[in-house]
Design a protein around this motif. Structure first.
Motif, PDB file in Angstrom:
ATOM      1  N   LYS A 188       0.749  -1.162  -0.010  1.00 57.82           N
ATOM      2  CA  LYS A 188      -0.013   0.032   0.066  1.00 57.82           C
ATOM      3  C   LYS A 188       0.785   1.320  -0.082  1.00 57.82           C
ATOM      4  O   LYS A 188       1.713   1.399   0.877  1.00 57.82           O
ATOM      5  CB  LYS A 188      -0.914   0.015   1.297  1.00 57.82           C
ATOM      6  CG  LYS A 188      -1.856   0.919   1.264  1.00 57.82           C
ATOM      7  CD  LYS A 188      -2.669   1.099   2.456  1.00 57.82           C
ATOM      8  CE  LYS A 188      -4.108   2.048   2.538  1.00 57.82           C
ATOM      9  NZ  LYS A 188      -4.704   2.314   3.557  1.00 57.82           N
ATOM     10  N   PRO A 189       0.512   2.224  -0.937  1.00 57.73           N
ATOM     11  CA  PRO A 189      -0.609   2.194  -1.768  1.00 57.73           C
ATOM     12  C   PRO A 189       0.085   1.165  -3.165  1.00 57.73           C
ATOM     13  O   PRO A 189       1.271   0.733  -3.164  1.00 57.73           O
ATOM     14  CB  PRO A 189      -0.464   3.554  -2.568  1.00 57.73           C
ATOM     15  CG  PRO A 189       0.932   3.947  -2.191  1.00 57.73           C
ATOM     16  CD  PRO A 189       1.340   3.459  -0.935  1.00 57.73           C
ATOM     17  N   ILE A 203      11.005  -5.798  -1.796  1.00 55.25           N
ATOM     18  CA  ILE A 203      10.643  -4.633  -1.274  1.00 55.25           C
ATOM     19  C   ILE A 203       9.310  -4.206  -1.549  1.00 55.25           C
ATOM     20  O   ILE A 203       8.810  -4.260  -2.501  1.00 55.25           O
ATOM     21  CB  ILE A 203      11.629  -3.423  -1.541  1.00 55.25           C
ATOM     22  CG1 ILE A 203      13.021  -3.704  -1.256  1.00 55.25           C
ATOM     23  CG2 ILE A 203      11.212  -2.097  -0.992  1.00 55.25           C
ATOM     24  CD1 ILE A 203      13.999  -2.833  -1.646  1.00 55.25           C
ATOM     25  N   SER A 204       8.574  -4.044  -0.497  1.00 55.69           N
ATOM     26  CA  SER A 204       7.102  -3.655  -0.424  1.00 55.69           C
ATOM     27  C   SER A 204       6.891  -2.306   0.344  1.00 55.69           C
ATOM     28  O   SER A 204       7.788  -1.862   0.942  1.00 55.69           O
ATOM     29  CB  SER A 204       6.279  -4.860   0.146  1.00 55.69           C
ATOM     30  OG  SER A 204       6.346  -5.011   1.345  1.00 55.69           O
ATOM     31  N   LEU A 219       8.616   1.414   4.061  1.00 53.61           N
ATOM     32  CA  LEU A 219       9.023   0.701   3.054  1.00 53.61           C
ATOM     33  C   LEU A 219       9.844  -0.785   3.746  1.00 53.61           C
ATOM     34  O   LEU A 219      10.464  -0.613   4.611  1.00 53.61           O
ATOM     35  CB  LEU A 219      10.307   1.265   2.054  1.00 53.61           C
ATOM     36  CG  LEU A 219       9.940   2.158   1.380  1.00 53.61           C
ATOM     37  CD1 LEU A 219      10.987   2.855   0.614  1.00 53.61           C
ATOM     38  CD2 LEU A 219       8.972   1.686   0.385  1.00 53.61           C
ATOM     39  N   TRP A 220       9.384  -1.933   3.419  1.00 54.01           N
ATOM     40  CA  TRP A 220       9.585  -3.296   4.000  1.00 54.01           C
ATOM     41  C   TRP A 220      10.445  -4.105   3.199  1.00 54.01           C
ATOM     42  O   TRP A 220      10.198  -4.217   1.922  1.00 54.01           O
ATOM     43  CB  TRP A 220       8.306  -3.904   4.409  1.00 54.01           C
ATOM     44  CG  TRP A 220       7.726  -3.113   5.511  1.00 54.01           C
ATOM     45  CD1 TRP A 220       6.539  -2.305   5.056  1.00 54.01           C
ATOM     46  CD2 TRP A 220       7.715  -3.383   6.966  1.00 54.01           C
ATOM     47  NE1 TRP A 220       6.149  -1.863   6.635  1.00 54.01           N
ATOM     48  CE2 TRP A 220       6.518  -2.240   7.390  1.00 54.01           C
ATOM     49  CE3 TRP A 220       8.494  -4.126   7.778  1.00 54.01           C
ATOM     50  CZ2 TRP A 220       6.542  -2.502   8.971  1.00 54.01           C
ATOM     51  CZ3 TRP A 220       8.315  -3.840   9.180  1.00 54.01           C
ATOM     52  CH2 TRP A 220       7.363  -3.109   9.720  1.00 54.01           C
ATOM     53  N   LEU A 221      11.529  -4.616   3.929  1.00 52.81           N
ATOM     54  CA  LEU A 221      12.200  -5.863   3.088  1.00 52.81           C
ATOM     55  C   LEU A 221      11.371  -7.383   3.521  1.00 52.81           C
ATOM     56  O   LEU A 221      11.329  -7.490   4.735  1.00 52.81           O
ATOM     57  CB  LEU A 221      13.658  -5.630   3.678  1.00 52.81           C
ATOM     58  CG  LEU A 221      14.701  -6.599   3.069  1.00 52.81           C
ATOM     59  CD1 LEU A 221      14.711  -6.722   1.484  1.00 52.81           C
ATOM     60  CD2 LEU A 221      15.893  -6.968   3.633  1.00 52.81           C
ATOM     61  N   ASN A 222      11.355  -8.006   2.603  1.00 58.30           N
ATOM     62  CA  ASN A 222      10.628  -9.214   2.856  1.00 58.30           C
ATOM     63  C   ASN A 222      11.244 -10.403   2.279  1.00 58.30           C
ATOM     64  O   ASN A 222      11.786 -10.381   1.136  1.00 58.30           O
ATOM     65  CB  ASN A 222       9.017  -9.117   2.072  1.00 58.30           C
ATOM     66  CG  ASN A 222       8.167  -8.052   2.510  1.00 58.30           C
ATOM     67  OD1 ASN A 222       7.501  -7.937   3.480  1.00 58.30           O
ATOM     68  ND2 ASN A 222       8.756  -7.002   1.779  1.00 58.30           N
ATOM     69  N   LYS A 223      11.213 -11.746   3.081  1.00 59.61           N
ATOM     70  CA  LYS A 223      11.693 -12.754   2.516  1.00 59.61           C
ATOM     71  C   LYS A 223      10.733 -13.217   1.434  1.00 59.61           C
ATOM     72  O   LYS A 223       9.392 -13.037   1.674  1.00 59.61           O
ATOM     73  CB  LYS A 223      11.987 -13.901   3.586  1.00 59.61           C
ATOM     74  CG  LYS A 223      13.102 -13.704   4.091  1.00 59.61           C
ATOM     75  CD  LYS A 223      13.448 -14.865   5.153  1.00 59.61           C
ATOM     76  CE  LYS A 223      14.875 -15.056   5.677  1.00 59.61           C
ATOM     77  NZ  LYS A 223      15.571 -15.542   4.588  1.00 59.61           N
ATOM     78  N   ALA A 224      11.054 -13.698   0.392  1.00 58.56           N
ATOM     79  CA  ALA A 224      10.368 -14.289  -0.743  1.00 58.56           C
ATOM     80  C   ALA A 224       9.382 -15.374  -0.448  1.00 58.56           C
ATOM     81  O   ALA A 224       8.513 -15.737  -1.008  1.00 58.56           O
ATOM     82  CB  ALA A 224      11.187 -14.906  -2.095  1.00 58.56           C
ATOM     83  N   PHE A 225       9.855 -16.026   0.662  1.00 52.39           N
ATOM     84  CA  PHE A 225       9.071 -17.422   1.230  1.00 52.39           C
ATOM     85  C   PHE A 225       9.132 -17.723   2.513  1.00 52.39           C
ATOM     86  O   PHE A 225      10.163 -17.128   3.174  1.00 52.39           O
ATOM     87  CB  PHE A 225       9.406 -18.766   0.396  1.00 52.39           C
ATOM     88  CG  PHE A 225      10.745 -18.913   0.173  1.00 52.39           C
ATOM     89  CD1 PHE A 225      11.395 -18.376  -1.034  1.00 52.39           C
ATOM     90  CD2 PHE A 225      11.486 -19.465   1.029  1.00 52.39           C
ATOM     91  CE1 PHE A 225      12.567 -18.554  -1.273  1.00 52.39           C
ATOM     92  CE2 PHE A 225      13.039 -19.586   0.903  1.00 52.39           C
ATOM     93  CZ  PHE A 225      13.557 -19.203  -0.048  1.00 52.39           C
ATOM     94  N   ARG A 244      11.754  -3.645   8.525  1.00 50.36           N
ATOM     95  CA  ARG A 244      11.542  -2.351   8.126  1.00 50.36           C
ATOM     96  C   ARG A 244      12.854  -1.721   7.577  1.00 50.36           C
ATOM     97  O   ARG A 244      13.938  -1.744   8.226  1.00 50.36           O
ATOM     98  CB  ARG A 244      11.186  -1.580   9.132  1.00 50.36           C
ATOM     99  CG  ARG A 244      10.531  -0.223   8.594  1.00 50.36           C
ATOM    100  CD  ARG A 244      10.140   0.605   9.740  1.00 50.36           C
ATOM    101  NE  ARG A 244      11.022   1.278  10.812  1.00 50.36           N
ATOM    102  CZ  ARG A 244      10.861   1.719  11.927  1.00 50.36           C
ATOM    103  NH1 ARG A 244       9.454   1.671  12.185  1.00 50.36           N
ATOM    104  NH2 ARG A 244      11.491   2.163  12.728  1.00 50.36           N
ATOM    105  N   LEU A 245      12.750  -1.252   6.226  1.00 53.47           N
ATOM    106  CA  LEU A 245      13.945  -0.482   5.686  1.00 53.47           C
ATOM    107  C   LEU A 245      13.957   0.820   6.094  1.00 53.47           C
ATOM    108  O   LEU A 245      14.658   1.335   6.581  1.00 53.47           O
ATOM    109  CB  LEU A 245      13.939  -0.850   4.257  1.00 53.47           C
ATOM    110  CG  LEU A 245      14.731  -2.129   3.614  1.00 53.47           C
ATOM    111  CD1 LEU A 245      14.240  -1.818   2.053  1.00 53.47           C
ATOM    112  CD2 LEU A 245      16.282  -1.960   4.047  1.00 53.47           C
ATOM    113  N   PHE A 246      13.019   1.637   5.556  1.00 48.67           N
ATOM    114  CA  PHE A 246      12.878   2.997   5.864  1.00 48.67           C
ATOM    115  C   PHE A 246      11.371   3.230   6.142  1.00 48.67           C
ATOM    116  O   PHE A 246      10.464   2.811   5.879  1.00 48.67           O
ATOM    117  CB  PHE A 246      13.413   3.585   4.504  1.00 48.67           C
ATOM    118  CG  PHE A 246      14.818   3.274   3.943  1.00 48.67           C
ATOM    119  CD1 PHE A 246      15.854   3.609   4.746  1.00 48.67           C
ATOM    120  CD2 PHE A 246      14.778   2.734   2.628  1.00 48.67           C
ATOM    121  CE1 PHE A 246      16.929   3.197   4.233  1.00 48.67           C
ATOM    122  CE2 PHE A 246      16.011   2.501   2.300  1.00 48.67           C
ATOM    123  CZ  PHE A 246      17.212   2.703   3.182  1.00 48.67           C
TER     124      PHE A 246
END
Length: 632
Positions: A188-189, A203-204, A219-225, A244-246
């Motif tokens: 989001k958005p 990154i999401s 902005l979040w850093l996510n593991k792909a699985f 959390r990245l930023f």
């Protein structure tokens, strides 16, 4: 038979200088003397500058070995011939993305599917290999996709079903080994889109409103699985699925959108330097280092004896750059994300209160934002900045429409989800992260794309009027119909050269949608709302071809394995496949016919294909090629 005394070479050359290029080539078939003069470098330099209408101050491409072959490259190696139309989508096609190897590509559409295609069939045709519908997850449509660096996973970004002003979306990760869904991440958005940081992390974004026109983008850093912590031989509290990245403050109804990652490993050794003075300096340095090296040749698919081979055909050649009528009709898209909150607030809060809120938000931002580290973004010594990784995104400070490029360096310790979930610990005085660098485009940004070496960022924008003043963040200036393509050097962090222009758009500010562009080693291409895709040469800054569709062209994509293969996606629900005249000629020739060819046969073949195409499907090749002068 005695033909009498021949004309001096100087007089023949003077005559040839007044002829068009195709006439020069045909005249070269007359005799050996004329053939030799027709290959004169001075002659082809003059023909090159006059035909392509390039300023004389622009030097020849640094990798070119002759004016004749450079003329041929711009004519014969542009993917402007339509060879296939893919009709498997049932609604508007919004985005295309190639794998890094170029063996597959993905497509996203309003029909809410993501499709995977194979480009390596022996017959040269592209075929569908997989299709996944995302409606079961309450998606309205798929809007963007991206392969991870090793081409094992596919990131798919979509928009949730909901009200017209809804801004929620989601990112899905699909395994390319068995096409299983590995994870889903809220986004989001929705026009953050999302992107890969490396092979296993993406990154999401998330958005939190903290006022009527003030918000916070996370902005979040996510593991792909998801991983099973019990199977790992490490402390579970150090392993996270997300980190959390930023956390960045937004004012005046702006938000962070369109994130992408740029790696600086090749900034000191790019595919193509766009600065002409830097090109000259690089050539001198290279000559001093090793004057025995041969210059880099373009892969024109011919041997060194190509220029001596003569064609036997004397048919007339030609091109056709006819334009066609268009309308701006389009199935309604959601407006710019995040406006629902602001629109609702405007109905209940006065203009004075909103102005005070902005002033307070600016004061709070100055007081509670972590100071930028100039060492993270300043130009470094040669070789020192090779490990830098930048997060790029669109943002704003004056109005809700994206008008700035934000740049934030991702440090090495931020490349993994290990450590505290909320990232680096902050004191109460450092609640927000600052941007390391901001570039103002002075217009509504509607597209971005990186060069393959990540040295240059190309930006589609629709300009604001010069000298305009924004007094109301919810009333941005009117935007131009012409789309400007800006070029930003990510090493010097400044705009390079003049903007490219040829393509157009017609929707107003609050209905503006993304026009995806793509960059290859030598070319840049973009869609447009005028029912065409466009191709420019990166070195000469000229428009080389216009690719026709029946509706808005939303996205284009070059094959990373072969820049003479281009795809275009449109609101007409089709994906068109374009190849260069050279590749079409090679694919049509039998093995016994494959031999070096001169420039004239390629012109004749293109003219023949153009005529046949017009009789077969009413458009195609003749619309796929235009003279550069018509796109300027």
């Amino acid at each position: 038979m005695d033909w009498g005394p021949s004309l001096p070479d100087s007089l023949v050359l003077e005559i040839f200088l007044h002829l068009p290029h195709d006439a020069v080539l045909r005249a070269g078939l007359t005799c050996r003397q004329w053939q030799a003069v027709s290959r004169d470098e001075f002659l082809w330099r003059e023909l090159f500058y006059s035909y392509y209408r390039i300023p004389r101050s622009v030097p020849r491409h640094p990798s070119a070995v002759s004016w004749y072959r450079e003329f041929k490259r711009l004519y014969d190696c542009i993917p402007c011939v339509e060879v296939q139309t893919l009709r498997e989508h049932s609604d508007q096609v919004l985005h295309l993305a190639f794998s890094h190897r170029g063996h597959r590509f993905s497509s996203c559409s309003k029909d809410c599917t993501v499709k995977l295609w194979d480009t390596e069939r022996q017959d040269g045709n592209i075929s569908l290999v997989h299709s996944s519908s995302m409606r079961q997850f309450n998606w309205g449509y798929t809007q963007f996709s991206q392969f991870n660096p090793d081409d094992t996973l596919l990131l798919v970004s979509g928009v949730y079903l909901g009200p017209h002003h809804s801004s929620s979306g989601e990112i899905a990760v699909i395994s390319l080994e068995n096409y299983t869904l590995l994870s889903r991440v809220r986004n989001k958005p929705y026009d953050v889109f999302g992107c890969w940081l490396n092979e296993t992390h993406l990154i999401s974004g998330n958005l939190h409103w903290i006022g009527n026109m003030t918000s916070c983008s996370v902005l979040w850093l996510n593991k792909a699985f998801q991983v099973n912590l019990l199977e790992l031989d490490i402390e579970s509290e150090n392993v996270n699925v997300v980190k959390r990245l930023f956390k960045i403050q937004n004012i005046n109804a702006s938000t962070i959108r369109t994130v992408m990652v740029a790696h600086c490993r090749r900034h000191d050794n790019p595919d193509l330097l766009l600065d002409y003075e830097a090109q000259s300096q690089a050539r001198r340095q290279k000559a001093e280092q090793d004057n025995q090296r041969h210059p880099l040749l373009f892969d024109l698919g011919a041997s060194d004896s190509e220029e001596e081979e003569e064609a036997e055909s004397e048919e007339q050649c030609g091109t056709d750059g006819r334009s066609h009528g268009f309308s701006s009709a389009r199935i309604p898209q959601p407006t710019i994300s995040g406006l629902d909150h602001v629109i609702h607030s405007r109905k209940h809060v006065g203009a004075r209160e909103l102005q005070i809120e902005t002033q307070v938000a600016q004061m709070m931002g100055r007081a509670y934002t972590k100071a930028p580290d100039s060492n993270l973004i300043d130009p470094s010594e040669p070789g020192e900045g090779e490990d830098k990784t930048y997060l790029l995104f669109t943002t704003g400070s004056l109005t809700y429409s994206p008008h700035q490029i934000g740049i934030k360096r991702i440090k090495p310790d931020q490349m993994t989800t290990s450590g505290p979930v909320l990232g680096e610990e902050r004191s109460s005085e450092e609640f927000f992260d600052s941007l390391d660098h901001v570039i103002d485009i002075h217009g509504h940004i509607i597209g971005m794309g990186l060069s393959p070496d990540h040295r240059y960022l190309y930006v589609n924008s629709r300009a604001w009027p010069k000298g305009c003043v924004i007094s109301d963040p919810m009333s941005p200036p009117p935007i131009a119909e012409e789309i400007d393509m800006h070029v930003i050097d990510l090493k010097s962090l400044r705009e390079e050269r003049r903007s490219l222009r040829a393509h157009r758009a017609f929707t107003p500010n609050d209905e503006c949608f993304f026009i995806f562009l793509d960059v290859s080693r030598d070319f840049v291409a973009s869609g447009a709302e005028d029912k065409h895709g466009y191709i420019w040469d990166r070195h000469y800054n000229i428009c080389l071809a216009r690719l026709a569709h029946d509706d808005v062209v939303n996205s284009v994509a070059f094959s990373p394995a072969d820049q003479e293969l281009l795809l275009s996606a449109s609101d007409d629900s089709t994906i068109k496949v374009w190849r260069s005249p050279r590749m079409v000629r090679l694919s049509q020739a039998s093995p016994r016919q494959l031999r070096p060819r001169s420039l004239l046969p390629s012109w004749l073949l293109r003219h023949k294909n153009s005529t046949l195409s017009g009789s077969v499907n009413g458009k195609a090749v003749s619309e796929g090629w235009k003279k550069p002068s018509e796109g300027k």
